[in-house]
Design a protein around this motif. Structure first.
Motif, PDB file in Angstrom:
ATOM      1  N   GLU A 215     -44.415 -53.422   5.835  1.00 49.35           N
ATOM      2  CA  GLU A 215     -44.354 -53.746   4.380  1.00 49.35           C
ATOM      3  C   GLU A 215     -44.295 -52.124   3.713  1.00 49.35           C
ATOM      4  O   GLU A 215     -44.736 -51.364   4.245  1.00 49.35           O
ATOM      5  CB  GLU A 215     -45.507 -54.176   4.123  1.00 49.35           C
ATOM      6  CG  GLU A 215     -45.844 -55.623   4.887  1.00 49.35           C
ATOM      7  CD  GLU A 215     -44.886 -56.799   4.510  1.00 49.35           C
ATOM      8  OE1 GLU A 215     -44.377 -56.647   3.076  1.00 49.35           O
ATOM      9  OE2 GLU A 215     -44.586 -57.612   5.142  1.00 49.35           O
ATOM     10  N   GLY A 218     -47.857 -50.647   3.495  1.00 47.78           N
ATOM     11  CA  GLY A 218     -48.514 -50.849   4.673  1.00 47.78           C
ATOM     12  C   GLY A 218     -48.921 -49.677   5.116  1.00 47.78           C
ATOM     13  O   GLY A 218     -48.644 -48.516   4.876  1.00 47.78           O
ATOM     14  N   ARG A 219     -49.889 -49.710   6.017  1.00 48.90           N
ATOM     15  CA  ARG A 219     -50.373 -48.695   6.868  1.00 48.90           C
ATOM     16  C   ARG A 219     -49.896 -48.858   8.424  1.00 48.90           C
ATOM     17  O   ARG A 219     -50.361 -49.857   9.119  1.00 48.90           O
ATOM     18  CB  ARG A 219     -52.014 -48.444   6.730  1.00 48.90           C
ATOM     19  CG  ARG A 219     -52.507 -48.424   5.425  1.00 48.90           C
ATOM     20  CD  ARG A 219     -54.100 -48.181   5.109  1.00 48.90           C
ATOM     21  NE  ARG A 219     -54.258 -46.976   5.304  1.00 48.90           N
ATOM     22  CZ  ARG A 219     -55.227 -46.676   6.467  1.00 48.90           C
ATOM     23  NH1 ARG A 219     -55.618 -47.805   7.084  1.00 48.90           N
ATOM     24  NH2 ARG A 219     -55.742 -45.516   6.907  1.00 48.90           N
ATOM     25  N   ALA A 240     -44.355 -47.000   3.588  1.00 47.35           N
ATOM     26  CA  ALA A 240     -45.443 -47.190   4.166  1.00 47.35           C
ATOM     27  C   ALA A 240     -46.171 -45.774   4.464  1.00 47.35           C
ATOM     28  O   ALA A 240     -45.557 -44.813   4.363  1.00 47.35           O
ATOM     29  CB  ALA A 240     -45.514 -48.137   5.387  1.00 47.35           C
ATOM     30  N   PHE A 280     -55.120 -50.906  10.620  1.00 45.07           N
ATOM     31  CA  PHE A 280     -53.634 -50.620  10.281  1.00 45.07           C
ATOM     32  C   PHE A 280     -53.060 -51.871  10.157  1.00 45.07           C
ATOM     33  O   PHE A 280     -53.259 -52.903  11.059  1.00 45.07           O
ATOM     34  CB  PHE A 280     -53.074 -49.591  11.089  1.00 45.07           C
ATOM     35  CG  PHE A 280     -53.767 -48.521  11.318  1.00 45.07           C
ATOM     36  CD1 PHE A 280     -53.378 -47.227  10.425  1.00 45.07           C
ATOM     37  CD2 PHE A 280     -55.001 -48.212  12.313  1.00 45.07           C
ATOM     38  CE1 PHE A 280     -54.133 -46.144  10.824  1.00 45.07           C
ATOM     39  CE2 PHE A 280     -55.485 -47.091  12.295  1.00 45.07           C
ATOM     40  CZ  PHE A 280     -55.046 -45.933  11.682  1.00 45.07           C
ATOM     41  N   ASP A 281     -51.999 -52.082   9.358  1.00 48.00           N
ATOM     42  CA  ASP A 281     -51.159 -53.286   9.301  1.00 48.00           C
ATOM     43  C   ASP A 281     -50.293 -53.518  10.347  1.00 48.00           C
ATOM     44  O   ASP A 281     -49.926 -54.686  10.718  1.00 48.00           O
ATOM     45  CB  ASP A 281     -50.292 -53.195   7.731  1.00 48.00           C
ATOM     46  CG  ASP A 281     -51.270 -52.926   6.708  1.00 48.00           C
ATOM     47  OD1 ASP A 281     -52.192 -53.901   6.632  1.00 48.00           O
ATOM     48  OD2 ASP A 281     -51.293 -51.905   6.081  1.00 48.00           O
ATOM     49  N   VAL A 282     -49.665 -52.410  10.916  1.00 43.83           N
ATOM     50  CA  VAL A 282     -49.100 -52.487  12.162  1.00 43.83           C
ATOM     51  C   VAL A 282     -49.383 -51.198  13.027  1.00 43.83           C
ATOM     52  O   VAL A 282     -49.819 -50.204  12.555  1.00 43.83           O
ATOM     53  CB  VAL A 282     -47.536 -52.000  11.857  1.00 43.83           C
ATOM     54  CG1 VAL A 282     -46.568 -52.056  12.935  1.00 43.83           C
ATOM     55  CG2 VAL A 282     -47.024 -53.139  10.864  1.00 43.83           C
ATOM     56  N   VAL A 328     -55.837 -53.309  14.654  1.00 42.44           N
ATOM     57  CA  VAL A 328     -54.836 -54.114  13.802  1.00 42.44           C
ATOM     58  C   VAL A 328     -55.918 -54.693  12.944  1.00 42.44           C
ATOM     59  O   VAL A 328     -56.995 -55.515  13.138  1.00 42.44           O
ATOM     60  CB  VAL A 328     -54.207 -54.888  14.723  1.00 42.44           C
ATOM     61  CG1 VAL A 328     -53.269 -55.754  13.620  1.00 42.44           C
ATOM     62  CG2 VAL A 328     -53.301 -54.306  15.754  1.00 42.44           C
ATOM     63  N   ALA A 329     -55.435 -54.523  11.503  1.00 41.74           N
ATOM     64  CA  ALA A 329     -56.084 -55.353  10.322  1.00 41.74           C
ATOM     65  C   ALA A 329     -55.772 -56.807  10.508  1.00 41.74           C
ATOM     66  O   ALA A 329     -54.775 -57.268  11.048  1.00 41.74           O
ATOM     67  CB  ALA A 329     -55.501 -54.911   8.936  1.00 41.74           C
ATOM     68  N   GLY A 332     -52.393 -58.442  10.690  1.00 43.55           N
ATOM     69  CA  GLY A 332     -51.276 -57.267  10.885  1.00 43.55           C
ATOM     70  C   GLY A 332     -50.754 -57.655  12.359  1.00 43.55           C
ATOM     71  O   GLY A 332     -50.592 -58.555  13.003  1.00 43.55           O
ATOM     72  N   GLN A 383     -49.426 -61.299  17.210  1.00 45.57           N
ATOM     73  CA  GLN A 383     -50.358 -61.589  15.905  1.00 45.57           C
ATOM     74  C   GLN A 383     -51.430 -62.169  16.394  1.00 45.57           C
ATOM     75  O   GLN A 383     -51.369 -63.211  17.081  1.00 45.57           O
ATOM     76  CB  GLN A 383     -49.719 -62.193  14.809  1.00 45.57           C
ATOM     77  CG  GLN A 383     -48.616 -61.106  14.047  1.00 45.57           C
ATOM     78  CD  GLN A 383     -47.907 -61.732  13.040  1.00 45.57           C
ATOM     79  OE1 GLN A 383     -47.007 -62.755  13.073  1.00 45.57           O
ATOM     80  NE2 GLN A 383     -48.261 -61.481  11.754  1.00 45.57           N
TER      81      GLN A 383
END
Ligand code: SAM
Length: 385
Positions: A215, A218-219, A240, A280-282, A328-329, A332, A383
């Motif tokens: 995204e 994102g992070r 990101a 982190f988002d990814v 992973v958030a 994420g 996921q």
């Protein structure tokens, strides 16, 4: 140097490589000891050495011996050339063929250029593509560039390279991929490379990066960043925030310079800072692996891999997956990637991970092989529920 003298040099280097020395290091030390050799000579000798390592088994069979001399004899027979025209003993050419060498009749059936113990796993993973992929591994890999769309379109980058005599064609594996069709050795000194319009990256590695959803705000953590190839590909696409980590931080030494050239920012994290910066988002884990998908580029790896080393790698890969899952958030994505074609490092690891962590599910997998054009790569996106 004459063509025969280049083959004599390759024989000397191959003998050291067969005795366990690294090919790259032997090529460098040969060049230091033989300063008269020009860049064309060095490139030709390098091609002989790497070509012989890719086809080590079949060339040794054709040449009648697993020695530098046997491999180069086999290499000549493989192309239909007459070795007695090269092995003349004149000037700096290799010594004249012995009567036994001249009379040697190679068998009609040549062995596959893979270690015996790998073959069952290779066939299981690749099915009816197994022979074609093994054959592809006997040939040199193409040179690919990734166009940095922040700085140029693919057409603009191709035009800028053309100005410097470097010809390219687009490649279907990725919308950023260019395959270099002439003067690949000029790329790193070219303006488009220095200005960050293009970066060297295999087309399959680009295709894998394309699949990772990032995204804009994102992070993203690249947990096994190495030289940062995948971070840089992702950072070229979105704004990101990117974080790079590697168990061996020295592997990331080129990353700041590469990021600067590309006009992107990647924050380098020391190992003790990773957990504190999460979640982190990814999280991408481009894990250490056998490299079986990239044996065209690193043919020594094909012969040095052992069942013990593969088992060690599997244990490391699984540990990394487990650690990364914890970073992973909620909502994420965990992306697992290898440059391997072996199930033991790919599908089997993902099954093991989802069995141990039933709240995780696989949303996408992709296996590429050299038959797609680039190296062999695997990616799985996961996921948690
Ligand atoms: C396949 S390479 C990464 C290539 C890189 N992502 C790229 O695209 O250029 C794997 C990297 O994992 C690192 N590594 C090995 N064990 C690790 C571990 N336990 N944790 C994190 N990184 C590890 C290695 O030092 C190596 O740089």
């Amino acid at each position: 140097m004459t063509p025969a003298a280049r083959i004599a040099a390759a024989i000397e280097i191959l003998d050291a490589v067969l005795a366990g020395q690294a090919a790259e290091q032997q090529l460098t030390s040969w060049a230091r000891r033989n300063r008269f050799a020009g860049s064309g000579d060095r490139a030709a000798i390098r091609d002989h050495v790497f070509g012989a390592m890719r086809c080590r088994r079949s060339f040794a069979t054709l040449g009648g011996a697993k020695t530098g001399r046997g491999l180069m004899l086999g290499a000549l027979r493989d192309t239909g050339a007459n070795p007695s025209e090269v092995f003349t003993g004149e000037g700096y050419a290799p010594a004249k063929l012995t009567p036994e060498e001249a009379a040697f009749q190679p068998p009609d059936d040549l062995p596959t250029d893979l270690p015996d113990w790998v073959l069952p796993q290779w066939n299981a993973a690749l099915g009816d593509r197994a022979d074609a992929v093994a054959e592809a591994m006997r040939h040199r890999a193409p040179v690919f560039l990734r166009v940095n769309l922040r700085k140029a379109s693919r057409a603009q980058a191709a035009a800028a390279l053309h100005e410097e005599g470097i010809e390219t064609v687009t490649h279907p594996l990725s919308s950023t991929a260019l395959q270099v069709t002439s003067n690949p050795r000029r790329v790193q000194n070219s303006g488009p490379f220095r200005d960050g319009l293009v970066e060297l990256q295999d087309a399959a590695s680009q295709a894998i990066s394309d699949l990772i959803p990032v995204e804009q705000k994102g992070r993203v953590l690249d947990y096994c960043a190495g030289g940062g190839g995948k971070s840089l590909a992702l950072a070229a696409r979105t704004d990101a925030r990117f974080y790079a980590h590697d168990a061996d931080p020295r592997r990331m030494k080129d990353l700041p310079g590469r990021a600067k050239r590309a006009g992107v920012r990647v924050n380098i994290l020391q190992p003790d800072r990773v957990a504190g910066e999460g979640p982190f988002d990814v999280v991408l884990c481009d894990v250490p692996c056998s490299g079986s998908g990239a044996w065209r580029r690193s043919p020594e790896g094909k012969w040095s891999l052992t069942p013990q080393r593969l088992a060690e790698l599997q244990a490391i890969q699984f540990d990394i997956l487990q650690t990364c899952a914890g970073l992973v958030a909620p909502g994420g994505v965990l992306a697992y990637a290898t440059c391997s074609v072996l199930q033991a490092e790919n599908a089997d690891q993902i099954s093991r991970f989802t069995s141990a962590n039933p709240n995780w599910r696989v949303s996408k997998t992709r296996q590429l092989t050299p038959l797609d054009g680039g190296d062999g790569f695997f990616v799985a996106l996961l996921q948690a529920d």
